[in-house]
Structure formats: C-alpha cells, structure tokens
Design a protein around this motif. Sequence first.
Motif, PDB file in Angstrom:
ATOM      1  N   ASP A   1      53.913  33.582  39.803  1.00  0.00           N
ATOM      2  CA  ASP A   1      53.868  32.754  38.597  1.00  0.00           C
ATOM      3  C   ASP A   1      52.573  32.990  37.824  1.00  0.00           C
ATOM      4  N   GLU A   2      51.504  33.341  38.551  1.00  0.00           N
ATOM      5  CA  GLU A   2      50.218  33.694  37.953  1.00  0.00           C
ATOM      6  C   GLU A   2      49.785  35.033  38.525  1.00  0.00           C
ATOM      7  N   LEU A   3      48.877  35.709  37.841  1.00  0.00           N
ATOM      8  CA  LEU A   3      48.363  36.967  38.371  1.00  0.00           C
ATOM      9  C   LEU A   3      47.685  36.708  39.717  1.00  0.00           C
ATOM     10  N   PRO A   4      47.910  37.574  40.704  1.00  0.00           N
ATOM     11  CA  PRO A   4      47.327  37.362  42.028  1.00  0.00           C
ATOM     12  C   PRO A   4      45.848  37.749  42.098  1.00  0.00           C
ATOM     13  N   ILE A   5      45.032  37.034  41.320  1.00  0.00           N
ATOM     14  CA  ILE A   5      43.582  37.225  41.327  1.00  0.00           C
ATOM     15  C   ILE A   5      42.955  36.000  41.983  1.00  0.00           C
ATOM     16  N   ALA A   6      41.629  35.977  42.082  1.00  0.00           N
ATOM     17  CA  ALA A   6      40.942  34.859  42.726  1.00  0.00           C
ATOM     18  C   ALA A   6      41.288  33.548  42.024  1.00  0.00           C
ATOM     19  N   PRO A   7      41.532  32.482  42.787  1.00  0.00           N
ATOM     20  CA  PRO A   7      41.456  32.416  44.255  1.00  0.00           C
ATOM     21  C   PRO A   7      42.757  32.770  44.963  1.00  0.00           C
ATOM     22  N   ILE A   8      43.825  33.111  44.198  1.00  0.00           N
ATOM     23  CA  ILE A   8      45.120  33.384  44.815  1.00  0.00           C
ATOM     24  C   ILE A   8      45.046  34.551  45.789  1.00  0.00           C
ATOM     25  N   ASN A   9      44.293  35.596  45.431  1.00  0.00           N
ATOM     26  CA  ASN A   9      44.265  36.788  46.283  1.00  0.00           C
ATOM     27  C   ASN A   9      43.465  36.591  47.564  1.00  0.00           C
ATOM     28  N   ASN A  10      42.794  35.442  47.713  1.00  0.00           N
ATOM     29  CA  ASN A  10      42.053  35.181  48.951  1.00  0.00           C
ATOM     30  C   ASN A  10      42.974  35.051  50.161  1.00  0.00           C
ATOM     31  N   GLN A  11      44.243  34.783  49.916  1.00  0.00           N
ATOM     32  CA  GLN A  11      45.183  34.620  51.036  1.00  0.00           C
ATOM     33  C   GLN A  11      45.656  35.952  51.606  1.00  0.00           C
ATOM     34  N   PHE A  12      45.325  37.059  50.924  1.00  0.00           N
ATOM     35  CA  PHE A  12      45.815  38.364  51.360  1.00  0.00           C
ATOM     36  C   PHE A  12      44.731  39.154  52.096  1.00  0.00           C
ATOM     37  N   SER A  13      45.162  39.958  53.062  1.00  0.00           N
ATOM     38  CA  SER A  13      44.260  40.844  53.795  1.00  0.00           C
ATOM     39  C   SER A  13      44.360  42.253  53.225  1.00  0.00           C
ATOM     40  N   ASN A  14      43.741  43.208  53.918  1.00  0.00           N
ATOM     41  CA  ASN A  14      43.871  44.611  53.526  1.00  0.00           C
ATOM     42  C   ASN A  14      45.046  45.268  54.234  1.00  0.00           C
ATOM     43  N   GLN A  15      45.890  44.454  54.845  1.00  0.00           N
ATOM     44  CA  GLN A  15      47.060  44.981  55.558  1.00  0.00           C
ATOM     45  C   GLN A  15      48.331  44.351  54.991  1.00  0.00           C
ATOM     46  N   GLU A  16      48.489  44.469  53.688  1.00  0.00           N
ATOM     47  CA  GLU A  16      49.666  43.947  53.010  1.00  0.00           C
ATOM     48  C   GLU A  16      50.583  45.107  52.652  1.00  0.00           C
ATOM     49  N   PHE A  17      51.856  45.013  53.054  1.00  0.00           N
ATOM     50  CA  PHE A  17      52.799  46.102  52.812  1.00  0.00           C
ATOM     51  C   PHE A  17      54.071  45.562  52.171  1.00  0.00           C
TER      52      PHE A  17
END
Length: 316
Positions: A95-111
Amino acid sequence: MAYTNNLHVVYGEASLGVNGQDFAYLFSYERGGLESLKIKDKEWLYRTPTPTFWRATTDNDRGSGFNQKAAQWLGADMFTKCVGIHVQVDDHQFDELPIAPINNQFSNQEFAHEVKVAFDYETLTTPATKVKIIYNINDAGHMTITMHYFGKKGLPPLPVIGMRFIMPTKAKSFDYTGLSGETYPDRMAGAERGTFHIDGLPVTKYLVPQENGMHMQTNELVITRNSTQNNADKDGDFSLKITQTKQPFNFSLLPYTAEELENATHIEELPLARRSVLVIAGAVRGVGGIDSWGSDVEEQYHIDPEQDHEFSFTLN
C-alpha cells in the motif's frame, strides 16, 4: 551468495533491488525508474529509461509545420514527471513504498518468484495525460516491460510513443529479425523479412541531421558491446537481447538522442559519439515525403493522441 531459482529482493531506503545468478536490477524511487540493469556483471544503463515522445524533425516535418504543431512533446520528452510508484512482490501489493520504517521488517534473505514495479508518469503537456511503465521480473530473471499511454482529448499530434534507453558505451554491432533496412509506417513496401547484422551505429549523413534509423515490425534484437566505462575491463563481447511479447516492436539504435539530432543544424555539429541510444517504440508517425513544401503525412500514418496505446517487450 548462493542463489536459488528465486529472485533475491533487497528492500532499500530509496530503492528496490532484484537480483539472481547472472542479473541485478535496481529500481530507484527517487529517480522514478530503473536505475541499473546488469546482466552477467555488465551495466546496460547510463540513464534511467523514460517515456519518449519526440523524434528529430525531418525536412518534411519542417515543410508541413508538424514540428511546430507537436512542439509540446519535445518538452515532455526532455522532462519526465513521475507521480506514482507501485511495488508488488509475489501476491503482496504494498500500500506504501517499502522504505523506512516498513523495510525494517525485512532481512537480506528475502526471496520471491515474481516482482512487479510500476511507475506512473504525467506528461508536461496541455492538457496533461498519463503514462504507466510496468517492469515484471520472473524467477528466471527475464524482465517484461509494458508501457501504456493514456489517450487524452485536446493533445497535439504525436511524433512517437516509446521508451528510451541510453547505454554507457557505443554498441559494436546489432542483429535483428524483422524488416530489412530503415523502415517507417509509410516506408515498408520495399522491405524484406529476415535476420540482419549491422556493424556499429550508422547514422544517415543528411546535411541537416534529422530522424533516421527506425526498424519496424521487429521480432528480436540483440545488441553487442565490447567496452564499458571501466578501462580495465577486457572481457570481450557481451550482449543484451530484446524479444517481442504479443506483437512485434519497432526500434532505433543510434549514438544520439532525438534532442542531440534536433540541436544540430549541420552534421559536423553533432557531438562525439559515446553512447548507444535505444528507442523501443509502440507507435511511430510516418515520415511523409510527398513533397517538402507543405504536404502532411497521410492520415493512416498519424498517431492519434486521443487513443490509448500499449506495447511490451522482454529483456534478458
């Protein structure tokens, strides 16, 4: 990093990265488009791809006054206004761009199996209209690009509807399957269908530089380069393939943008050729040539700015 067959997705502060074994794509929220296109560690973008609406003025355009009637599209071609960005990863539409703080929930192992990024643009014309460009990446790393132009009543006549890709260095050659020679909607009768090899980036040597180099009804295009911006890079030839989806596409591949051709009043005024400028076009206006003293291009070879136009192609 050991890659699976899935796409590795990186949620950045101002960008979205999508990469795999032999490819890496970077979408910029700030620039409003695809900022980096790497295949087998070779960069294919010098500038963010943008919608393009202008082709350099021809002698017939000047004679019929078309360049003055269409002048708004030159400004719209030079300046792009991104008004919306939409990100979808597999079945999840953000619904929103996945930038901060939304992207804090993701790791570097997202596929993921599929990533779709869409950019909405508003033309700097009166009246304004919208253009949407959608990048759809499957888990093999193939990128299908769809551009949709939304028709609007009251707009001036259009020279072209397409996308412009500026590449970092000159192409060594290109091979395409389609119609022989230079073709336009009203210049196809003498062409033959086949597969053709072109060395370098030839430019027709008109006394006054103008539109040239279009190839209509193309099924596949392979662009080969042998240089990068890194002087230490000595890996030899490398290529990018563009293939049709549902319908053939039209393209030109020149060392100059339409604006560079437009700005030169004589051939010696053209700048040093350093880049490759690829235009993939969904609609192309005819070039005319009935005479150069006032006759317009025949009606069936116009582009109706009030009608929707859509085209797509795949990069890999």
